[in-house]
Motif scaffolding. Structure first.
Motif, PDB file in Angstrom:
ATOM      1  N   ASP A  57     -15.259 -35.153 -27.354  1.00 34.05           N
ATOM      2  CA  ASP A  57     -15.584 -36.381 -27.016  1.00 34.05           C
ATOM      3  C   ASP A  57     -15.711 -36.293 -25.622  1.00 34.05           C
ATOM      4  O   ASP A  57     -16.765 -36.940 -24.970  1.00 34.05           O
ATOM      5  CB  ASP A  57     -14.424 -37.511 -27.328  1.00 34.05           C
ATOM      6  N   MET A  58     -14.762 -35.461 -24.963  1.00 34.61           N
ATOM      7  CA  MET A  58     -14.926 -35.328 -23.265  1.00 34.61           C
ATOM      8  C   MET A  58     -16.242 -34.302 -22.799  1.00 34.61           C
ATOM      9  O   MET A  58     -16.816 -34.736 -22.249  1.00 34.61           O
ATOM     10  CB  MET A  58     -13.718 -34.701 -22.893  1.00 34.61           C
ATOM     11  N   ILE A  59     -16.405 -33.460 -23.874  1.00 32.57           N
ATOM     12  CA  ILE A  59     -17.639 -32.630 -23.784  1.00 32.57           C
ATOM     13  C   ILE A  59     -19.043 -33.418 -23.897  1.00 32.57           C
ATOM     14  O   ILE A  59     -19.814 -33.218 -23.145  1.00 32.57           O
ATOM     15  CB  ILE A  59     -17.727 -31.541 -24.991  1.00 32.57           C
ATOM     16  N   SER A  60     -18.787 -34.505 -25.013  1.00 34.77           N
ATOM     17  CA  SER A  60     -20.033 -35.207 -25.157  1.00 34.77           C
ATOM     18  C   SER A  60     -20.392 -36.339 -23.687  1.00 34.77           C
ATOM     19  O   SER A  60     -21.259 -36.595 -23.485  1.00 34.77           O
ATOM     20  CB  SER A  60     -19.939 -36.168 -26.160  1.00 34.77           C
ATOM     21  N   VAL A  61     -19.165 -36.747 -23.276  1.00 31.81           N
ATOM     22  CA  VAL A  61     -19.338 -37.438 -22.145  1.00 31.81           C
ATOM     23  C   VAL A  61     -19.718 -36.729 -20.791  1.00 31.81           C
ATOM     24  O   VAL A  61     -20.625 -37.093 -20.117  1.00 31.81           O
ATOM     25  CB  VAL A  61     -17.867 -38.199 -21.657  1.00 31.81           C
ATOM     26  N   GLY A  62     -19.397 -35.390 -20.730  1.00 33.32           N
ATOM     27  CA  GLY A  62     -19.755 -34.600 -19.585  1.00 33.32           C
ATOM     28  C   GLY A  62     -21.125 -34.137 -19.555  1.00 33.32           C
ATOM     29  O   GLY A  62     -21.920 -34.057 -18.742  1.00 33.32           O
ATOM     30  N   THR A  63     -21.758 -33.995 -21.196  1.00 38.41           N
ATOM     31  CA  THR A  63     -22.979 -33.661 -21.136  1.00 38.41           C
ATOM     32  C   THR A  63     -24.011 -34.866 -20.875  1.00 38.41           C
ATOM     33  O   THR A  63     -24.993 -34.458 -20.476  1.00 38.41           O
ATOM     34  CB  THR A  63     -23.277 -33.506 -22.771  1.00 38.41           C
ATOM     35  N   ILE A  64     -23.490 -35.968 -20.932  1.00 36.38           N
ATOM     36  CA  ILE A  64     -24.369 -37.176 -20.279  1.00 36.38           C
ATOM     37  C   ILE A  64     -24.509 -36.856 -18.982  1.00 36.38           C
ATOM     38  O   ILE A  64     -25.524 -37.190 -18.441  1.00 36.38           O
ATOM     39  CB  ILE A  64     -23.539 -38.662 -20.536  1.00 36.38           C
ATOM     40  N   GLY A  65     -23.198 -36.567 -18.214  1.00 36.00           N
ATOM     41  CA  GLY A  65     -23.536 -36.229 -16.702  1.00 36.00           C
ATOM     42  C   GLY A  65     -24.355 -34.993 -16.582  1.00 36.00           C
ATOM     43  O   GLY A  65     -25.467 -35.231 -15.689  1.00 36.00           O
ATOM     44  N   LEU A  66     -24.285 -33.976 -17.345  1.00 34.78           N
ATOM     45  CA  LEU A  66     -25.573 -33.081 -17.148  1.00 34.78           C
ATOM     46  C   LEU A  66     -26.698 -33.437 -17.088  1.00 34.78           C
ATOM     47  O   LEU A  66     -27.850 -33.019 -16.497  1.00 34.78           O
ATOM     48  CB  LEU A  66     -25.025 -31.911 -18.132  1.00 34.78           C
ATOM     49  N   ILE A  67     -26.847 -34.301 -18.407  1.00 34.63           N
ATOM     50  CA  ILE A  67     -28.278 -34.733 -18.562  1.00 34.63           C
ATOM     51  C   ILE A  67     -28.806 -35.507 -17.467  1.00 34.63           C
ATOM     52  O   ILE A  67     -30.007 -35.344 -16.707  1.00 34.63           O
ATOM     53  CB  ILE A  67     -28.453 -35.656 -19.837  1.00 34.63           C
ATOM     54  N   LYS A  68     -28.034 -36.453 -16.856  1.00 34.41           N
ATOM     55  CA  LYS A  68     -28.463 -37.079 -15.504  1.00 34.41           C
ATOM     56  C   LYS A  68     -28.615 -36.228 -14.468  1.00 34.41           C
ATOM     57  O   LYS A  68     -29.951 -36.518 -13.728  1.00 34.41           O
ATOM     58  CB  LYS A  68     -27.333 -38.091 -15.122  1.00 34.41           C
TER      59      LYS A  68
END
Length: 207
Positions: A57-68
């Motif tokens: 779940d945390m990896i998914s949230v972090g990936t959102i930051g990466l995409i931004k």
């Protein structure tokens, strides 16, 4: 923790960034995939046994930051990895602040805008069906508990992120679907579908 692909070399990163800026969607996918190791590295700082969130779940949230970060990065201002690490860190911090929020009911009633008559409306007003009437304070509290549970446990990170931006939750500025699409690097119609799906989940929680 799963194994991620090797990071891009400086030359490869510049190549794919230029391709992405020219509209190449495949280049964006490469930039995301080859920077997931950075996401995992930042996530390590927040992993502890007493956290409710799972690692994936945390990896998914972090990936959102990466995409931004990839979407908004200016090639003339430093390295992508440095900029992306800050964006990933910020996304995870916002998630943790949300998880630690004790009074979830307050956020549901926090004004997020006005209707066509100028009256303040909240997320609960949007989710609640016009036909449904609350007969007592007890019933209202039960609805809020169920709704809060869905927001915390059943919405995917992407659904939560879109609802948060669309309705100005957790201190976020309320933005349009078009702006959300630009930030997340997806189409406006896709944002609309995700938002609709998320609100349907929230509606079911109080039925």
């Amino acid at each position: 923790m799963k194994t991620f692909m090797e990071p891009l070399s400086k030359e490869e990163e510049e190549y794919y960034l230029k391709r992405f800026k020219d509209g190449d969607k495949k280049a964006k996918e490469v930039l995301i995939e080859r920077n997931l190791r950075l996401v995992a590295h930042v996530v390590k700082k927040y992993v502890s046994t007493d956290m409710d969130r799972g690692l994936e779940d945390m990896i998914s949230v972090g990936t959102i930051g990466l995409i931004k970060a990839i979407t908004s990065f200016n090639m003339e201002k430093g390295k992508l990895s440095t900029y992306a690490a800050k964006c990933i860190d910020n996304e995870l911090l916002m998630m943790l602040r949300y998880d630690k929020k004790k009074s979830k009911e307050v956020s549901l009633y926090e004004p997020i805008g006005t209707d066509h008559e100028g009256n303040e409306i909240s997320l609960f007003d949007i989710i609640e069906s016009d036909e449904k009437s609350i007969e007592s304070q007890c019933e209202l509290q039960e609805d809020l508990i169920r709704l809060s549970d869905v927001i915390n446990k059943e919405l995917t990170p992407r659904e939560y992120e879109i609802i948060k931006m669309r309705y100005g939750l957790m201190g976020e500025e309320e933005v349009t679907q078009r702006e959300v699409a630009r930030i997340m690097g997806i189409s406006r119609s896709y944002v609309s579908r995700i938002e609709k799906r998320a609100l349907e989940k929230l509606k079911k929680a109080i039925e």
